[in-house]
Motif scaffolding. Structure first.
Motif, PDB file in Angstrom:
ATOM      1  N   ALA A   2       0.833  -1.197   0.000  1.00  0.00           N
ATOM      2  CA  ALA A   2       0.000   0.000   0.000  1.00  0.00           C
ATOM      3  C   ALA A   2       0.869   1.248   0.000  1.00  0.00           C
ATOM      4  CB  ALA A   2      -0.932  -0.008   1.203  1.00  0.00           C
ATOM      5  N   GLN A   3       1.960   1.184   0.718  1.00  0.00           N
ATOM      6  CA  GLN A   3       2.879   2.323   0.769  1.00  0.00           C
ATOM      7  C   GLN A   3       3.496   2.574  -0.605  1.00  0.00           C
ATOM      8  OE1 GLN A   3       5.908   1.889   3.699  1.00  0.00           O
ATOM      9  NE2 GLN A   3       7.015   3.687   3.046  1.00  0.00           N
ATOM     10  N   ALA A   4       3.906   1.537  -1.285  1.00  0.00           N
ATOM     11  CA  ALA A   4       4.526   1.678  -2.603  1.00  0.00           C
ATOM     12  C   ALA A   4       3.533   2.218  -3.630  1.00  0.00           C
ATOM     13  CB  ALA A   4       5.081   0.340  -3.064  1.00  0.00           C
ATOM     14  N   ASP A   9      -5.046   5.301   2.574  1.00  0.00           N
ATOM     15  CA  ASP A   9      -6.134   4.676   3.333  1.00  0.00           C
ATOM     16  C   ASP A   9      -5.854   3.199   3.591  1.00  0.00           C
ATOM     17  OD1 ASP A   9      -7.752   6.968   3.673  1.00  0.00           O
ATOM     18  OD2 ASP A   9      -8.435   6.764   1.598  1.00  0.00           O
ATOM     19  N   GLN A  10      -5.342   2.502   2.594  1.00  0.00           N
ATOM     20  CA  GLN A  10      -5.002   1.089   2.777  1.00  0.00           C
ATOM     21  C   GLN A  10      -3.836   0.941   3.755  1.00  0.00           C
ATOM     22  OE1 GLN A  10      -6.740  -1.500   1.698  1.00  0.00           O
ATOM     23  NE2 GLN A  10      -5.376  -2.872   2.772  1.00  0.00           N
ATOM     24  N   PHE A  11      -2.857   1.822   3.660  1.00  0.00           N
ATOM     25  CA  PHE A  11      -1.721   1.805   4.595  1.00  0.00           C
ATOM     26  C   PHE A  11      -2.219   1.954   6.031  1.00  0.00           C
ATOM     27  CE2 PHE A  11       1.253   4.221   7.184  1.00  0.00           C
ATOM     28  CZ  PHE A  11       2.361   3.391   7.161  1.00  0.00           C
TER      29      PHE A  11
END
Length: 56
Positions: A2-4, A9-11
């Motif tokens: 998610a970060q990449a 929001d997912q992070f």
């Protein structure tokens, strides 16, 4: 992942699912602050950080 992908929001959802001692609320607050989401950043920054080593 998610970060990449830049999915904040997912992070945050993944970070919230981690055990309390593994969460890094300040890292989450920094990302929210950079995204201009100030109220949420403050909420994360105010969370109690439970982690690290304990000495007995």
């Amino acid at each position: 992942m998610a970060q990449a992908r830049g999915d904040l929001d997912q992070f945050l959802a993944l970070e919230a699912r981690r055990p309390d001692w593994r969460q890094d609320p300040f890292r989450s607050a920094e990302r929210l602050l950079a995204a201009g989401r100030l109220d949420e950043a403050l909420s994360w920054a105010r969370r109690e950080h439970r982690g690290g080593l304990a000495y007995v």
